[in-house]
Design a protein around this motif. Sequence first.
Motif, mmCIF file in Angstrom:
data_model
loop_
_atom_site.group_PDB
_atom_site.id
_atom_site.type_symbol
_atom_site.label_atom_id
_atom_site.label_comp_id
_atom_site.label_asym_id
_atom_site.label_seq_id
_atom_site.Cartn_x
_atom_site.Cartn_y
_atom_site.Cartn_z
ATOM 1 N N PRO A 1 0.788 -1.235 0.000
ATOM 2 C CA PRO A 1 0.000 0.000 0.000
ATOM 3 C C PRO A 1 0.820 1.286 0.000
ATOM 4 N N MET A 2 2.161 1.174 -0.074
ATOM 5 C CA MET A 2 2.953 2.400 -0.163
ATOM 6 C C MET A 2 2.659 3.167 -1.450
ATOM 7 N N LEU A 3 2.296 2.442 -2.498
ATOM 8 C CA LEU A 3 2.098 3.035 -3.816
ATOM 9 C C LEU A 3 0.683 2.787 -4.310
ATOM 10 N N THR A 4 0.145 3.767 -5.007
ATOM 11 C CA THR A 4 -1.158 3.628 -5.642
ATOM 12 C C THR A 4 -1.093 4.215 -7.041
ATOM 13 N N GLU A 5 -1.147 3.365 -8.052
ATOM 14 C CA GLU A 5 -1.133 3.804 -9.451
ATOM 15 C C GLU A 5 0.056 4.720 -9.756
ATOM 16 N N PRO A 6 1.280 4.279 -9.530
ATOM 17 C CA PRO A 6 2.434 5.129 -9.875
ATOM 18 C C PRO A 6 2.580 5.246 -11.392
ATOM 19 N N VAL A 7 2.926 6.435 -11.860
ATOM 20 C CA VAL A 7 3.096 6.642 -13.302
ATOM 21 C C VAL A 7 4.467 7.193 -13.649
ATOM 22 N N ALA A 8 5.148 7.828 -12.715
ATOM 23 C CA ALA A 8 6.464 8.411 -12.983
ATOM 24 C C ALA A 8 7.201 8.562 -11.662
ATOM 25 N N MET A 9 8.511 8.737 -11.757
ATOM 26 C CA MET A 9 9.283 8.956 -10.532
ATOM 27 C C MET A 9 10.590 9.642 -10.879
ATOM 28 N N ASP A 10 11.282 10.080 -9.851
ATOM 29 C CA ASP A 10 12.648 10.559 -9.984
ATOM 30 C C ASP A 10 13.401 10.093 -8.753
ATOM 31 N N ILE A 11 14.713 10.036 -8.871
ATOM 32 C CA ILE A 11 15.562 9.563 -7.785
ATOM 33 C C ILE A 11 16.415 10.727 -7.334
ATOM 34 N N ASP A 12 16.380 11.045 -6.047
ATOM 35 C CA ASP A 12 17.108 12.226 -5.590
ATOM 36 C C ASP A 12 18.575 11.910 -5.318
ATOM 37 N N ALA A 13 19.295 12.916 -4.857
ATOM 38 C CA ALA A 13 20.741 12.818 -4.711
ATOM 39 C C ALA A 13 21.193 11.823 -3.664
ATOM 40 N N ASP A 14 20.274 11.383 -2.806
ATOM 41 C CA ASP A 14 20.616 10.368 -1.809
ATOM 42 C C ASP A 14 19.905 9.048 -2.050
ATOM 43 N N GLY A 15 19.345 8.881 -3.249
ATOM 44 C CA GLY A 15 18.760 7.600 -3.624
ATOM 45 C C GLY A 15 17.308 7.410 -3.252
ATOM 46 N N ARG A 16 16.634 8.430 -2.712
ATOM 47 C CA ARG A 16 15.212 8.300 -2.404
ATOM 48 C C ARG A 16 14.388 8.343 -3.698
ATOM 49 N N LEU A 17 13.269 7.654 -3.678
ATOM 50 C CA LEU A 17 12.367 7.645 -4.828
ATOM 51 C C LEU A 17 11.236 8.636 -4.585
ATOM 52 N N TRP A 18 11.033 9.544 -5.516
ATOM 53 C CA TRP A 18 9.928 10.490 -5.494
ATOM 54 C C TRP A 18 8.950 10.041 -6.566
ATOM 55 N N VAL A 19 7.818 9.527 -6.134
ATOM 56 C CA VAL A 19 6.907 8.832 -7.038
ATOM 57 C C VAL A 19 5.621 9.641 -7.215
#
Length: 835
Positions: free
Chosen positions: A118-136
């Motif tokens: 349940p962390m994600l619901t219908e993800p369509v795009a993302m980016d990865i920040d400078a410390d490896g976190r996912l912005w979805v």
Amino acid sequence: MRQFFEAYKTALIAICFTCIVQTPFIYDLLKGMDGTDASNDIISSRLFADTSLEKDRTLGESCLSLNAAIAQSPVEDPGQAEYEKYAHLKKPPLPPEETLQHFQLEEGFRIELVAHDPMLTEPVAMDIDADGRLWVVEMPSVHPVHDKGVQETYELEQVPEGRVVVLEDSNDDGKMDIYRIFYEGLILPRAIKVLHDGILLGEPPHLWFIRDTTGDGKGNSREMVSNSYGDPDNVTVSSLPSGLMWGMDNWIHSANNDAISFRRIDGRWHTRPFQRLGQWSMTQDNWGRLYSSSNSWPLETNLVPYGYSERHPLFEVSTGINQRIAPNEPLWPAHVTGVNRGYLVGQVTRKDGTLRQNTAATTPVIYRGSQFGDEYLGNAFTPESAGNLIKRFIINGDPAEIDAEAHFAYEGREFLTSTDERFRPVNSYNAPDGSIYIVDMYRGLFEGKASTTDYLLEYTLENDLHKANGQYGRIYRIVRDDRIIDYNTPKFSEMSPPEVVRHLGHKNGWVRDQAQQLLVQCAPLGVAPMLEELIFDESANPLTRLHALWTLEGLSHSNYEQDRMTATALQALRDSHPRIRSSAVRILEPVIAQDSNTVLEQLAELMETETSSFVQLQMLASLGESTGVRALKLMADILNKHIDSPYFREMALTGVYQREAQLAEILRSEYDWRDEDSSDHQSVLESLAEAESDRPATSLGHLTLAEQKLFDNGRQLFRTCSTCHGPEGKGIGGIGTTLAGSEWVQGDMDALVRIVLNGFSGGAAERGEDVPGVMPAHNYISDEDLAAILTFLRQSWENDASPVGPEVIARIREEDGDRRTTWTPSKLRELLNLN
């Protein structure tokens, strides 16, 4: 003796640090004294002696404020996912671990879960920040029903359920275990780029810059960068812009958006034209060539330099732009799937019902990591959502040449297939660990309502694929089995600026990109000598030299002097790699536009020895930025040598606006071109003559040279405006109002500027015109370009009003501050005391 050498080295660098770059002998001496290379460490220590670096020893302390806020923010509760509730469905949603059992991959590879519902619901795009976190980016409201009309479905989609969530791996095991909501209340968001102090977010028709100014990990400040990020009247999700990719050239590009690329300099957003490339998001290869896809075509690219089509109102670059370089069939899915045109047996599907050609190709990724091995480097991996698979392409093309093509990596099988029909891979990315990330919407029905056929709808209902949508989502990692993978992502926020510079030489393309982007955004003082050293070191990897060159280009808009940038680019013209030489040419465009004799002389020298067709084409494109005769003669020389190439013919025509007769005369007198020559010669001469004869007569002798230049630039920029207002400013019924003879165009200058900056409502309705009552805001356009457009409007079609200078635009921006509402005629008249 060793202590003596160490002391001598340190003293020598202390004396000669400023000239290390210009004196390779000193560097070689340092390197050879005791057989070790201590120069980088010593250079780093000297860099920290700079006042700015002494205060800010890591980028995280001074620049990566967004990451710091997220690290301190509270963790949200993602709730629980329901699988048993839908277990009775014919094709039910499967728990994440069970889904893994339905994949088949190329031998030697495996697929892993990175994050899931349940962390994600219908993800369509993302980016990865400078410390490896996912912005979805999540889009749960898309296609919510199956039994409503297009308009009703569209209205239901407008529920503000979209979100941006941040996922983090706290123990470096490769799985995201921390979840936070950064921003919510969005309507069908679809593109994201994480910057050092906020996120750029695409929510058509808006492009937002969202920041956390309170430090609680929540986005609370929203600035509108553009309100033209897609057509506001478009109800088809697949036809709107997608992806926000930071290119090698330091501009942020989107697919399916044929108007604008974005860039932020000194806190201000700048734009420039960008022709359409593909339909979905973008990816780039190691040399900065851009790629995308569009439903039926799994791989498209710009073979030629892009961004030059707006220079001439009659000519554009079309050959080699948005070029399909890969076949769209056959496919080899693992099972029968429901597709929109599945009734076309023998064309779209085989007799057994399996999909035989692309019908829902989504964002490809050009592999740039190291975990797969060299044989996969530069390959394209394109998801096919309708077929539940990922196809691998091998791209053939010499970086020195223009053309490229792609072919299947193998026949009769795919790189990855799944027998779970809810597996909907919609985006793919290079990852910090050298793997590939796949974003999976994980839903049954995903075709847009406006394009869903009765055939697909019937299949969807039969298989229960219209149920249980809007609740799930997964992100996967594809890994090669026989190679080690390190999930411990580089933490750029903990690095010093010199350490970030050294990561420009990393073997992983994602890491090199991230290092370049951070250095450009944060602009730490003192790193320029290290970057110059990398550029001029022919023994360094050419990819490192290329990134270093473009990093300096980014810094040249902040703390790297323009004269120094010009000198560096001129020296890079002599680099052994063609893509570095072509990049140097493009970086020199500002001084080419100023008709610099020094630059034109060196370009002329380069032409005598240059063998790369791509470099020669870039030279032709960049020389078109100049209005001088010498540059025009160089263009004629290049065109004469490549007259049989449509790439060169089109590029030459776009760069000679209002100089068509001059180019024709040079070609006739110096290269003996005649009308009876080959068809290629004839077509160029005829095009030049046509452009010259079609130019409207204007009496602009009263304008100063600077004002005339504004007018000329505005005429070219107006090409985009003419889509709504018509090429002669007479308006287009139902779309745009008349500009010729308009009281608002010719009247008060401040009123006109405010109309264009913030939009205008009601003016057309007052006059009874059959056009919409709202003119959208165009505050994303630079002061210089807006001044040019308005000067052109006020001096064209018998309009006779004073030119508009960039300083007027800047003044009104400051006066109106952060105004976000459109002007009405009454409000403008009241503000400016207009009768």
